[in-house]
Write a protein that holds these residues in place. Structure first.
Motif, short mmCIF file in Angstrom:
data_model
loop_
_atom_site.label_atom_id
_atom_site.label_comp_id
_atom_site.label_asym_id
_atom_site.label_seq_id
_atom_site.Cartn_x
_atom_site.Cartn_y
_atom_site.Cartn_z
N GLU A 42 -1.42 5.69 -5.26
CA GLU A 42 -1.43 7.03 -5.86
C GLU A 42 -0.05 7.41 -6.41
OE1 GLU A 42 -3.77 9.44 -6.51
OE2 GLU A 42 -5.13 7.79 -6.09
N ILE A 43 0.98 7.21 -5.62
CA ILE A 43 2.32 7.68 -5.98
C ILE A 43 2.97 6.84 -7.07
CG2 ILE A 43 4.67 7.97 -5.07
CD1 ILE A 43 3.31 8.97 -2.47
N PHE A 44 2.74 5.54 -7.06
CA PHE A 44 3.40 4.64 -8.01
C PHE A 44 2.45 4.12 -9.08
CE2 PHE A 44 6.05 4.54 -4.19
CZ PHE A 44 7.27 4.87 -4.75
N ARG A 45 1.40 4.87 -9.35
CA ARG A 45 0.41 4.48 -10.37
C ARG A 45 1.14 4.17 -11.68
NH1 ARG A 45 -4.73 5.16 -10.06
NH2 ARG A 45 -4.62 6.79 -8.47
N GLY A 46 0.82 3.04 -12.28
CA GLY A 46 1.44 2.65 -13.54
C GLY A 46 2.72 1.84 -13.38
N SER A 47 3.23 1.74 -12.16
CA SER A 47 4.45 0.95 -11.96
C SER A 47 4.37 0.08 -10.70
CB SER A 47 5.67 1.87 -11.89
OG SER A 47 5.53 2.84 -10.87
N LEU A 48 3.16 -0.20 -10.25
CA LEU A 48 2.99 -0.99 -9.03
C LEU A 48 3.56 -2.40 -9.15
CD1 LEU A 48 -0.57 0.13 -7.93
CD2 LEU A 48 1.60 0.62 -6.77
N ASP A 49 3.68 -2.91 -10.38
CA ASP A 49 4.24 -4.24 -10.57
C ASP A 49 5.75 -4.26 -10.30
OD1 ASP A 49 4.63 -2.62 -12.84
OD2 ASP A 49 4.84 -4.36 -14.15
N ARG A 50 6.35 -3.10 -10.09
CA ARG A 50 7.79 -3.02 -9.79
C ARG A 50 8.06 -2.49 -8.39
NH1 ARG A 50 10.68 0.52 -12.81
NH2 ARG A 50 8.92 1.84 -13.28
N VAL A 51 7.01 -2.46 -7.56
CA VAL A 51 7.15 -1.96 -6.19
C VAL A 51 6.70 -3.05 -5.23
CG1 VAL A 51 6.40 -0.21 -4.54
CG2 VAL A 51 6.80 0.43 -6.92
N VAL A 52 7.57 -3.40 -4.29
CA VAL A 52 7.28 -4.41 -3.28
C VAL A 52 7.25 -3.71 -1.92
CG1 VAL A 52 8.08 -6.53 -2.16
CG2 VAL A 52 8.46 -6.19 -4.63
N LEU A 53 6.16 -3.88 -1.19
CA LEU A 53 6.06 -3.35 0.17
C LEU A 53 6.32 -4.47 1.15
CD1 LEU A 53 2.75 -1.29 -0.06
CD2 LEU A 53 5.08 -0.50 -0.47
N TYR A 54 7.12 -4.19 2.16
CA TYR A 54 7.28 -5.21 3.20
C TYR A 54 7.58 -4.54 4.53
CZ TYR A 54 12.42 -4.90 2.95
OH TYR A 54 13.71 -4.47 3.00
N THR A 55 7.32 -5.30 5.58
CA THR A 55 7.55 -4.84 6.93
C THR A 55 7.79 -6.06 7.81
OG1 THR A 55 6.65 -3.57 8.79
CG2 THR A 55 5.08 -4.85 7.48
N GLN A 56 8.39 -5.82 8.94
CA GLN A 56 8.59 -6.90 9.90
C GLN A 56 7.50 -6.90 10.97
OE1 GLN A 56 12.65 -7.08 11.34
NE2 GLN A 56 13.40 -6.42 9.35
N ASN A 57 6.55 -5.98 10.86
CA ASN A 57 5.47 -5.87 11.83
C ASN A 57 4.28 -6.68 11.35
OD1 ASN A 57 3.01 -4.79 13.04
ND2 ASN A 57 4.36 -3.25 13.97
N LYS A 58 3.97 -7.78 12.04
CA LYS A 58 2.92 -8.68 11.55
C LYS A 58 1.53 -8.04 11.58
CE LYS A 58 2.37 -11.16 15.90
NZ LYS A 58 2.49 -12.44 16.58
N GLN A 59 1.25 -7.11 12.51
CA GLN A 59 -0.04 -6.44 12.50
C GLN A 59 -0.20 -5.55 11.27
OE1 GLN A 59 1.46 -5.54 15.92
NE2 GLN A 59 0.27 -6.91 17.21
N TRP A 60 0.87 -4.89 10.88
CA TRP A 60 0.81 -4.05 9.68
C TRP A 60 0.59 -4.90 8.44
CZ3 TRP A 60 5.75 -0.62 10.58
CH2 TRP A 60 5.56 0.18 11.70
N ILE A 61 1.23 -6.07 8.39
CA ILE A 61 1.06 -6.96 7.24
C ILE A 61 -0.40 -7.33 7.11
CG2 ILE A 61 1.54 -9.28 6.34
CD1 ILE A 61 4.39 -8.96 7.52
N GLN A 62 -1.02 -7.70 8.22
CA GLN A 62 -2.44 -8.09 8.20
C GLN A 62 -3.32 -6.95 7.70
OE1 GLN A 62 -2.78 -9.41 12.23
NE2 GLN A 62 -2.31 -11.53 11.71
N SER A 63 -2.99 -5.72 8.08
CA SER A 63 -3.83 -4.59 7.66
C SER A 63 -3.53 -4.18 6.22
CB SER A 63 -3.65 -3.40 8.61
OG SER A 63 -2.36 -2.87 8.47
N LEU A 64 -2.37 -4.56 5.68
CA LEU A 64 -2.03 -4.22 4.30
C LEU A 64 -2.70 -5.14 3.30
CD1 LEU A 64 1.78 -3.50 4.73
CD2 LEU A 64 0.01 -1.82 4.26
N ILE A 65 -3.09 -6.34 3.76
CA ILE A 65 -3.67 -7.34 2.84
C ILE A 65 -5.08 -6.93 2.43
CG2 ILE A 65 -4.42 -9.75 2.66
CD1 ILE A 65 -2.08 -10.45 4.55
#
Length: 142
Positions: free
Chosen positions: A119-142
């Protein structure tokens, strides 16, 4: 090789203290994860910014490097004490006016659902990288 071929990432914007540009103060402050820090990072040559995000207890997402076990109870109180920090919505608005080559690396210090970023980065998602060190969050983000 030209440095423009690399992503030059400014970690948390700018890692040194500086005079705030938006808060009324003539004293240097730590400008990590702040609007002044982001701007100084870009001015010093970065074409990417690493920014920490966390969710306050009231549900507002703010720029802040939250340490494990710590919490922000009130985003309003946090933002009053740290007037150069941004909400995620403010960050999105600021980003929409930046050079279209700028990339954001957003480190999730709290779990945040992907649809919030869509919602917030609509139109520019190709320039936004999400990352975390929490492996459970990574699994839920996929």
């Amino acid at each position: 090789m030209n440095t423009q071929e690399f992503l030059l990432i400014s970690h948390r914007g700018y890692g040194k203290s500086a005079l705030p540009r938006y808060a009324k103060s003539n004293k240097k402050i730590q400008v990590l994860n702040t609007l002044t820090g982001f701007e100084i990072g870009i001015e010093t040559g970065a074409n990417a910014l690493e920014i920490d995000l966390c969710v306050a207890a009231d549900g507002e997402i703010v720029t802040h490097h939250l340490l494990p076990g710590a919490s922000i109870k009130s985003s309003q109180a946090y933002l009053q004490k740290n007037p150069e920090a941004l909400t995620l919505n403010e960050l999105g608005e600021w980003f929409s006016h930046q050079d279209k080559r700028l990339v954001l690396y957003l480190e999730l210090k709290s779990y945040i659902a992907v649809n919030v970023f869509v919602e917030i980065f609509r139109g520019s998602l190709d320039r936004v990288v999400l990352y975390t060190q929490n492996k459970q969050w990574i699994q839920s983000l996929i």
